[in-house]
Design an enzyme around this catalytic site. Structure first.
Site, PDB file in Angstrom:
ATOM      1  CG  ASN A 109      -1.728   1.234   1.390  1.00  9.03           C
ATOM      2  OD1 ASN A 109      -1.843   2.022   0.441  1.00  9.03           O
ATOM      3  ND2 ASN A 109      -2.323   1.434   2.560  1.00  9.03           N
ATOM      4  CD1 TRP A 110       3.631   1.018  -2.657  1.00  6.31           C
ATOM      5  CD2 TRP A 110       3.523   1.922  -4.699  1.00  6.31           C
ATOM      6  NE1 TRP A 110       4.307   0.193  -3.510  1.00  6.31           N
ATOM      7  CE2 TRP A 110       4.263   0.721  -4.779  1.00  6.31           C
ATOM      8  CE3 TRP A 110       3.330   2.664  -5.865  1.00  6.31           C
ATOM      9  CZ2 TRP A 110       4.809   0.250  -5.981  1.00  6.31           C
ATOM     10  CZ3 TRP A 110       3.868   2.192  -7.063  1.00  6.31           C
ATOM     11  CH2 TRP A 110       4.599   1.010  -7.117  1.00  6.31           C
ATOM     12  CE  LYS A 111       0.166   3.541   4.792  1.00  3.63           C
ATOM     13  NZ  LYS A 111      -0.180   3.684   6.182  1.00  3.63           N
ATOM     14  CG  HIS A 156      -6.151   1.846   5.075  1.00  4.83           C
ATOM     15  ND1 HIS A 156      -5.710   2.763   6.003  1.00  4.83           N
ATOM     16  CD2 HIS A 156      -5.127   0.976   4.887  1.00  4.83           C
ATOM     17  CE1 HIS A 156      -4.460   2.462   6.336  1.00  4.83           C
ATOM     18  NE2 HIS A 156      -4.095   1.384   5.680  1.00  4.83           N
ATOM     19  CD  GLU A 205      -3.687  -2.530   7.520  1.00  5.58           C
ATOM     20  OE1 GLU A 205      -2.537  -2.666   7.149  1.00  5.58           O
ATOM     21  OE2 GLU A 205      -4.417  -1.582   7.176  1.00  5.58           O
ATOM     22  N   GLY A 243       2.172   2.289  10.820  1.00  5.12           N
ATOM     23  CA  GLY A 243       3.145   3.380  10.684  1.00  5.12           C
ATOM     24  C   GLY A 243       3.950   3.674  11.933  1.00  5.12           C
ATOM     25  CB  SER A 297       4.963  -1.555  11.997  1.00  3.20           C
ATOM     26  OG  SER A 297       4.459  -0.255  12.193  1.00  3.20           O
ATOM     27  N   GLY A 351       2.700  -1.138   4.403  1.00  2.00           N
ATOM     28  CA  GLY A 351       2.708   0.279   4.034  1.00  2.00           C
ATOM     29  C   GLY A 351       4.135   0.779   3.889  1.00  2.00           C
TER      30      GLY A 351
HETATM   31  C1  PEP Z   1      -1.054   0.221   6.131  1.00  4.49           C
HETATM   32  O1  PEP Z   1      -1.216   1.419   6.083  1.00  4.49           O
HETATM   33  O2  PEP Z   1      -1.872  -0.542   5.618  1.00  4.49           O
HETATM   34  C2  PEP Z   1       0.121  -0.287   6.832  1.00  4.49           C
HETATM   35  C3  PEP Z   1       0.136  -1.517   7.200  1.00  4.49           C
HETATM   36  O3  PEP Z   1       1.139   0.624   7.049  1.00  4.49           O
HETATM   37  P1  PEP Z   1       2.528   0.315   7.801  1.00  4.49           P
HETATM   38  O4  PEP Z   1       3.114  -0.921   7.180  1.00  4.49           O
HETATM   39  O5  PEP Z   1       3.350   1.531   7.538  1.00  4.49           O
HETATM   40  O6  PEP Z   1       2.221   0.131   9.225  1.00  4.49           O
END
Ligand code: PEP
Length: 254
Positions: free
Chosen positions: A9-11, A95, A167, A173, A214, A235
């Site tokens: 997920n490149w957001k 999300h 999640e 993050g 993370s 992410g």
């Molecule tokens: C996400 O936003 O779906 C995510 C898992 O982000 P991160 O890996 O940065 O926690």
């Protein structure tokens, strides 16, 4: 275990040139992905170009969101049918960043999942509790409610697939690791709720439950080694081709 599903997920973190550069690097690395199912979700603005770069590789195209109607007077929204035309096979729905920042409700999420089934696009339904909800002992209640709100009254036809991404909002993050035992246990609870909603064979054969929060090359193995964890939504670590490829390689080993 089945091939792990690893979704990037490149957001809204990359400029167009950075997205295309990352896609090219992943294409180069893609021979390492055999034995895993790898999906990348760029921004809408780069969907077409990233799709061009990764076509003819084993990397699949995903999107970060869509609207709940195919067409109409919905200024600024993006139709999943248009995304399908660009080769999108997976779409993230619900999300936590959208639930929190854009007030996305259970009803909106339900309508998106329902439409995606009709278009043969796999919804990646994101669920998770906040830190406060966890502190108040409400994690299971929140996850159960989010699953029922999104999925009650829906059914999967033969060939339809569904991904649930668990999640924990407080881990996204943050760089934090969570005890893999707890993640495995939470995934079992999610499976129990899914068995309440769908027939057993549907849950076993058509639904995957993956973990996000993370995830990095060091911790992915411990999560994926739990039988109930069938992949990862990544992410931050997906923005670096080397780190992301290392995650895929570790996941395959676990
Ligand atoms: C996400 O936003 O779906 C995510 C898992 O982000 P991160 O890996 O940065 O926690």
């Amino acid at each position: 275990m089945q091939n792990p599903l690893i979704i990037a997920n490149w957001k809204m973190k990359l400029l167009p040139s950075q997205s295309l550069d990352l896609a090219r690097k992943l294409k180069k690395a893609s021979s390492k992905y055999a034995g895993a199912e790898v999906v990348v979700c760029p921004s809408f603005t780069e969907i077409a170009q990233v799709g061009e770069i990764i076509k003819d590789t084993n990397i699949k195209l995903g999107a970060q969101d869509c609207f709940w109607e195919e067409q109409g007077a919905f200024t600024g929204e993006v139709s999943p049918k248009s995304l399908l035309d660009y080769g999108v096979e997976y779409i993230l729905v619900g999300h936590s960043e959208r639930r929190q920042n854009l007030s996305e409700t259970g009803d909106m999420i339900h309508k998106k999942v329902r439409l995606l089934f009709t278009l043969d696009i796999t919804p990646v339904l994101c669920i998770g509790e906040t830190f406060e909800e966890r502190q108040d002992g409400l994690k299971d209640v929140v996850l159960t409610r989010q699953l029922h709100n999104a999925l009650n009254g829906l059914w999967l036809n033969k060939g339809d697939k569904l991904v649930i991404a668990y999640e924990p909002v407080w881990v996204i993050g943050s760089g934090q690791d969570v005890d893999p035992e707890e993640i495995g246990h939470t995934h079992q609870i999610i499976n129990q709720v899914l068995y309440d909603i769908f027939e057993n064979s549907v849950v076993k054969d058509q639904i995957k439950v993956i973990y996000g929060g993370s995830v990095d090359p060091e911790n992915v193995g411990a999560y994926i080694s739990k039988a109930s964890v069938q992949g990862a939504l990544v992410g931050t670590a997906s923005l670096d081709a080397t780190q992301f490829s290392a995650i895929v390689v570790q996941a395959k080993k676990s």
